[in-house]
Motif scaffolding. Structure first.
Motif, PDB file in Angstrom:
ATOM      1  N   HIS A 177     -38.083  52.213 -55.286  1.00 45.58           N
ATOM      2  CA  HIS A 177     -38.569  53.672 -54.844  1.00 45.58           C
ATOM      3  C   HIS A 177     -39.598  53.277 -54.201  1.00 45.58           C
ATOM      4  O   HIS A 177     -40.454  53.882 -54.787  1.00 45.58           O
ATOM      5  CB  HIS A 177     -37.980  53.854 -55.447  1.00 45.58           C
ATOM      6  CG  HIS A 177     -38.139  54.529 -56.150  1.00 45.58           C
ATOM      7  ND1 HIS A 177     -39.035  54.800 -57.291  1.00 45.58           N
ATOM      8  CD2 HIS A 177     -37.090  54.140 -57.708  1.00 45.58           C
ATOM      9  CE1 HIS A 177     -38.561  54.757 -58.543  1.00 45.58           C
ATOM     10  NE2 HIS A 177     -37.043  54.593 -59.351  1.00 45.58           N
ATOM     11  N   PHE A 195     -36.374  44.624 -53.866  1.00 47.30           N
ATOM     12  CA  PHE A 195     -36.735  45.892 -53.173  1.00 47.30           C
ATOM     13  C   PHE A 195     -35.224  46.235 -53.771  1.00 47.30           C
ATOM     14  O   PHE A 195     -34.640  46.411 -53.183  1.00 47.30           O
ATOM     15  CB  PHE A 195     -37.282  46.227 -51.450  1.00 47.30           C
ATOM     16  CG  PHE A 195     -38.849  45.961 -51.445  1.00 47.30           C
ATOM     17  CD1 PHE A 195     -40.050  46.173 -51.960  1.00 47.30           C
ATOM     18  CD2 PHE A 195     -38.780  44.619 -50.663  1.00 47.30           C
ATOM     19  CE1 PHE A 195     -40.608  45.986 -51.474  1.00 47.30           C
ATOM     20  CE2 PHE A 195     -40.112  44.116 -50.413  1.00 47.30           C
ATOM     21  CZ  PHE A 195     -40.822  44.791 -50.752  1.00 47.30           C
ATOM     22  N   CYS A 197     -33.836  50.600 -53.975  1.00 53.17           N
ATOM     23  CA  CYS A 197     -34.209  51.486 -52.412  1.00 53.17           C
ATOM     24  C   CYS A 197     -32.736  52.860 -53.151  1.00 53.17           C
ATOM     25  O   CYS A 197     -31.832  52.241 -53.318  1.00 53.17           O
ATOM     26  CB  CYS A 197     -34.314  50.915 -50.840  1.00 53.17           C
ATOM     27  SG  CYS A 197     -35.553  49.448 -50.681  1.00 53.17           S
ATOM     28  N   PHE A 204     -39.351  56.481 -48.656  1.00 56.71           N
ATOM     29  CA  PHE A 204     -39.125  55.161 -47.891  1.00 56.71           C
ATOM     30  C   PHE A 204     -37.828  55.137 -47.431  1.00 56.71           C
ATOM     31  O   PHE A 204     -36.553  55.251 -47.564  1.00 56.71           O
ATOM     32  CB  PHE A 204     -38.845  53.906 -49.046  1.00 56.71           C
ATOM     33  CG  PHE A 204     -38.548  52.376 -48.996  1.00 56.71           C
ATOM     34  CD1 PHE A 204     -40.514  51.840 -47.940  1.00 56.71           C
ATOM     35  CD2 PHE A 204     -38.153  52.170 -48.870  1.00 56.71           C
ATOM     36  CE1 PHE A 204     -39.827  50.840 -47.368  1.00 56.71           C
ATOM     37  CE2 PHE A 204     -38.100  50.593 -47.746  1.00 56.71           C
ATOM     38  CZ  PHE A 204     -38.566  49.771 -47.718  1.00 56.71           C
ATOM     39  N   ASP A 206     -34.979  55.366 -44.916  1.00 56.95           N
ATOM     40  CA  ASP A 206     -33.685  54.294 -44.412  1.00 56.95           C
ATOM     41  C   ASP A 206     -34.422  54.267 -42.486  1.00 56.95           C
ATOM     42  O   ASP A 206     -34.182  52.629 -42.998  1.00 56.95           O
ATOM     43  CB  ASP A 206     -32.636  54.911 -43.037  1.00 56.95           C
ATOM     44  CG  ASP A 206     -31.655  55.321 -44.697  1.00 56.95           C
ATOM     45  OD1 ASP A 206     -32.372  55.535 -45.811  1.00 56.95           O
ATOM     46  OD2 ASP A 206     -30.563  56.192 -44.100  1.00 56.95           O
ATOM     47  N   ARG A 209     -37.525  51.564 -44.054  1.00 55.46           N
ATOM     48  CA  ARG A 209     -36.560  50.527 -44.064  1.00 55.46           C
ATOM     49  C   ARG A 209     -36.027  49.013 -43.141  1.00 55.46           C
ATOM     50  O   ARG A 209     -36.176  48.163 -43.206  1.00 55.46           O
ATOM     51  CB  ARG A 209     -35.368  50.675 -45.560  1.00 55.46           C
ATOM     52  CG  ARG A 209     -34.895  50.035 -46.141  1.00 55.46           C
ATOM     53  CD  ARG A 209     -33.618  50.141 -47.018  1.00 55.46           C
ATOM     54  NE  ARG A 209     -32.999  50.198 -46.136  1.00 55.46           N
ATOM     55  CZ  ARG A 209     -31.729  50.796 -45.921  1.00 55.46           C
ATOM     56  NH1 ARG A 209     -32.408  52.531 -47.022  1.00 55.46           N
ATOM     57  NH2 ARG A 209     -31.058  51.231 -45.448  1.00 55.46           N
ATOM     58  N   GLU A 213     -37.404  44.933 -43.518  1.00 52.49           N
ATOM     59  CA  GLU A 213     -36.850  43.900 -43.487  1.00 52.49           C
ATOM     60  C   GLU A 213     -36.995  43.244 -42.096  1.00 52.49           C
ATOM     61  O   GLU A 213     -36.998  42.318 -42.536  1.00 52.49           O
ATOM     62  CB  GLU A 213     -35.159  44.728 -42.842  1.00 52.49           C
ATOM     63  CG  GLU A 213     -34.948  45.548 -44.330  1.00 52.49           C
ATOM     64  CD  GLU A 213     -33.226  45.685 -44.804  1.00 52.49           C
ATOM     65  OE1 GLU A 213     -32.578  44.548 -44.477  1.00 52.49           O
ATOM     66  OE2 GLU A 213     -32.296  46.523 -44.882  1.00 52.49           O
ATOM     67  N   PHE A 226     -33.100  43.224 -50.123  1.00 52.78           N
ATOM     68  CA  PHE A 226     -33.507  44.884 -50.022  1.00 52.78           C
ATOM     69  C   PHE A 226     -31.653  45.452 -51.033  1.00 52.78           C
ATOM     70  O   PHE A 226     -31.362  45.013 -50.148  1.00 52.78           O
ATOM     71  CB  PHE A 226     -33.362  45.193 -48.886  1.00 52.78           C
ATOM     72  CG  PHE A 226     -35.090  45.470 -48.505  1.00 52.78           C
ATOM     73  CD1 PHE A 226     -35.661  46.131 -48.225  1.00 52.78           C
ATOM     74  CD2 PHE A 226     -35.183  44.185 -47.263  1.00 52.78           C
ATOM     75  CE1 PHE A 226     -37.175  45.824 -48.005  1.00 52.78           C
ATOM     76  CE2 PHE A 226     -36.565  43.717 -47.341  1.00 52.78           C
ATOM     77  CZ  PHE A 226     -37.844  44.824 -47.259  1.00 52.78           C
ATOM     78  N   VAL A 228     -29.524  48.846 -51.348  1.00 55.97           N
ATOM     79  CA  VAL A 228     -29.427  50.278 -51.598  1.00 55.97           C
ATOM     80  C   VAL A 228     -28.682  50.314 -52.726  1.00 55.97           C
ATOM     81  O   VAL A 228     -27.827  50.006 -52.718  1.00 55.97           O
ATOM     82  CB  VAL A 228     -29.473  50.374 -50.029  1.00 55.97           C
ATOM     83  CG1 VAL A 228     -29.239  51.916 -50.105  1.00 55.97           C
ATOM     84  CG2 VAL A 228     -30.452  49.751 -49.504  1.00 55.97           C
TER      85      VAL A 228
END
Length: 266
Positions: A177, A195, A197, A204, A206, A209, A213, A226, A228
């Motif tokens: 985060h 990351f 997230c 940060f 969507d 992000r 990416e 990444f 999430v």
């Protein structure tokens, strides 16, 4: 943690936490470049010379980062270090009561107004030299040759800088985060980057992000990932509510990502 802590012992302020993770830290306090640092010794003798460094959020070196270091070290076998970046002057973790815990909740203004003067006092121009001095000393004093830097919130900004073209002081990074980052930080990355997230994160988003990416997708020579996590907001990987199983699952996922990335890239 106050400057001048008795080496080898965790003092009372180091064990304070608004929502403490269960257990007792197993490591000890040492000084590296004059900086109080929590250190847990890795059990994998074949990984000596490799280390994971956790750079904390604004709440600093209290109990939870120590417990996270213990878990990461236990799972990876690596030495883990958590330096005190704020010289014993973090934001009080009790202010977490004013922050959202799950998606859909709103900030309470007290946190925002409290953190402004502190952020100026510990602005990038002040903390970045501390981070750089620490990493340089870690290599020279502890014979560390490979480093993964993990950053939480404000610490996430520093790991982006450490893995960028201007500094390139570490060999891999994980951002949890992250905050205060820009497109340029992602464009300048030169090391493998992962990351963790939150589902909902005003630091940060969507949209940002997705942009990040895309930037890293155009740099195939640099591995990136990444993750999430479900049911989470900013802060889940550093200050989770131990009574919330959804958040604790995400916290564990973040720690597992840190371990996975270190084993793959150190």
């Amino acid at each position: 943690m106050a400057s001048g802590t008795t080496e080898g012992k965790l003092d009372a302020c180091c064990l304070t936490e608004y929502r403490p993770l269960p257990g007792t830290p197993s490591g000890q306090i040492i000084k590296i470049a004059g900086i109080d640092t929590y250190h847990v010794l890795g059990k994998d003798e074949t990984s000596k010379g490799k280390a994971i460094v956790l750079l904390t959020d604004v709440f600093g070196l209290t109990k939870n980062p120590c417990m996270t270091a213990d878990e990461v070290s236990d799972k990876s076998g690596f030495d883990v270090y958590v330096p005190d970046l704020f010289n014993g002057d973090p934001i009080a973790s009790s202010l977490l009561k004013d922050m959202p815990e799950v998606p859909g909740e709103n900030f309470v203004g007290k946190f925002v107004t409290s953190i402004g003067p502190w952020m100026f006092k510990h602005r990038q121009a002040v903390t970045a030299p501390i981070v750089e001095k620490f990493l340089q000393a870690l290599r020279s004093e502890k014979a560390v040759t490979r480093i993964e830097a993990v950053g939480y919130c404000l610490g996430g900004l520093h790991v982006m800088l450490l893995g960028g073209s201007k500094l390139h002081l570490v060999d891999a990074i994980v951002g949890c985060h992250v905050s205060m980052t820009t497109k340029a930080h992602f464009e300048e990355l030169q090391v493998p980057a992962a990351f963790a997230c939150a589902q909902e994160d005003n630091q940060f988003s969507d949209a940002f992000r997705a942009e990040a990416e895309q930037i890293l997708a155009h740099k195939p020579e640099i591995p990136s990932k990444f993750l999430v996590t479900h049911g989470t907001v900013h802060g889940f990987a550093s200050r989770p509510n131990p009574d919330n199983p959804v958040i604790m699952k995400a916290y564990t996922q973040a720690n597992d990502l840190i371990v996975e990335w270190a084993k793959a890239h150190l």
